[in-house]
Design an enzyme around this catalytic site. Structure first.
Site: not given
Ligand SMILES: *Cc1c(COP(=O)(O)O)cnc(C)c1O
Length: 409
Positions: A74, A128, A200, A225
């Site tokens: 962890r 998001y 992000d 993603k």
């Molecule tokens: C999918 C996504 C997230 C969240 O990610 P998870 O892995 O599902 O927690 C955050 N920001 C963007 C732009 C995303 O496409």
């Protein structure tokens, strides 16, 4: 029975440092080379050209070791986790990186490390869904004030500033309209006002854009993603300076959103082909957008690579010739035509998410943006007939032919 032999070179913090030192320095290498070779130890562990999975939760201690150096799963100090961190840092061009249990864990942990009760955050309006939900529902419980601003309008940022403004949060490319924020402006504004700039970068990936190069302090990703790219794991990433990451890592260790090494191994495997996948997806998505633009049965196409896109010039100047895998469009025939198209397409799955090998198509009004009211969506330009396409790695010609057939050509 003889004791199993334990290679001391593979255990303990000193060994982890030695591994880092042995790693060949690929500082001047191209992204494709970095994706394959960055952070891979030479000589390889046991001669294996693939970094092994250390699935163990705990490692032998050495005299004088502090709690934070303890190799415990962890605490993100397992050797597989450390290998992944070094690779991610090299790809984003950051001093340090941290992998997390999901993209949301990356984002929420970063914000928890940056903001205290009473602090204020400036955030871009189009975010998001999960991030937006967190900032509207959870931030008040934590005592944070949040103002949503137009990421293209500097005056709105200045108006939002308060004595306790601590950070600015934005996404590189917005979903689903693919707007590209004034990223250089936001990084500069944040520096001028002593704010931590957080971006992000999920939709762009470091193949398209590396936010640290324009001065962003912290980069977050949903590695679920494109970074992983195979629609088969959940993970997140935070990159930045050693100083920023030390705080975020401390908070991650306490809140516990650490990444399991097995998922981390799959992510490290996905990263090796990141450049190939993202470039293919980028070229194909632009070919599809060009095919759809100007057709009588398509009213509007949103792709930052199209000259007609309001942020095209900025995107062309900032991005490395590719614009990501996602674009959106509105059929001229409204919701009925959008639904008919979703039913008619044979190659893409009708599903949200993005960045995988498979093309995916959705109507954001009933999926990713269903949580917003119809009025909120309309105000953002997310109309009910908007279709979002996440381009996979299939051949462009096959996808174009699929669209042509589904549109009745
Ligand atoms: C999918 C996504 C997230 C969240 O990610 P998870 O892995 O599902 O927690 C955050 N920001 C963007 C732009 C995303 O496409």
């Amino acid at each position: 029975m003889s004791e199993p032999s334990i290679e001391t070179a593979d255990s303990g913090t000193a060994a982890a440092e030695a591994t880092a030192a042995e790693t060949t320095d690929f500082a001047t290498a191209a992204f494709e080379t970095l994706a394959v070779h960055a952070a891979e130890p030479r000589p390889a562990h046991g001669g294996s050209v693939v970094h092994p999975i250390y699935q163990g939760t705990v490692f032998e201690t050495v005299p004088g070791q502090g709690y934070d150096e303890l190799q415990y799963i962890r605490l993100n100090t397992n050797p597989s986790q450390e290998h992944l961190h070094r690779k991610l840092a090299a790809l984003e061009g950051a001093e340090t990186a941290l992998a997390t249990a999901s993209g949301m864990a990356a984002i929420t942990t970063t914000l928890l490390a940056t903001l205290a009760a009473g602090d204020h955050l400036i955030a871009a309006g189009a975010l998001y869904g999960g991030t937006h939900h967190f900032l509207t529902e959870q931030a008040p419980r934590l005592g944070w004030d949040v103002d949503f601003v137009d990421p293209e309008d500097r005056d709105s940022w200045t108006e939002a500033l308060r004595p306790r403004t601590k950070a600015f949060f934005v996404e590189t490319i917005s979903n689903p309209l693919t707007r590209v924020a004034d990223l250089v402006g936001i990084a500069d504004f944040s520096r001028e006002h002593g704010l931590t700039s957080i971006v992000d970068n999920t939709f762009a990936t470091p193949v398209v854009f590396r936010p640290h190069t324009v001065g962003f302090d912290i980069v977050c990703h949903s590695a679920t993603k494109a970074l992983n790219g195979h629609s088969d794991l959940v993970a997140g990433v935070v990159t930045g300076s050693a100083e920023h990451l030390a705080t975020i890592r401390h908070v991650l260790n306490l809140y516990g959103g650490s990444l399991d090494p097995h998922a981390g191994f799959l992510l490290a495997r996905g990263l090796k082909t990141l450049a190939l996948r993202v470039r293919q997806q980028g070229a194909t998505s632009l070919a599809l957008a060009r095919f759809l633009e100007g057709r009588e049965d398509i009213a509007q196409v949103n792709h930052p690579g199209l000259e007609s896109h309001p942020d095209h010039e900025r995107a062309a100047a900032l991005f490395g010739g590719y614009y990501g895998s996602v674009f959106s469009f509105r059929p001229a025939g409204g919701v009925e035509a959008a639904e008919a198209l979703l039913k008619g397409l044979r190659i893409p799955y009708v599903a949200p998410s993005l960045g995988g090998a498979e093309s995916l198509v959705t109507r954001p009004a009933i999926t990713s943006h269903a949580g917003m009211s119809a009025e909120e969506r309309a105000a953002e330009g997310i109309h009910d007939d908007l279709v979002r396409f996440s381009t996979g790695i299939e051949a462009a010609d096959d996808l174009i032919a699929d669209f042509a057939r589904a549109l009745g050509d």
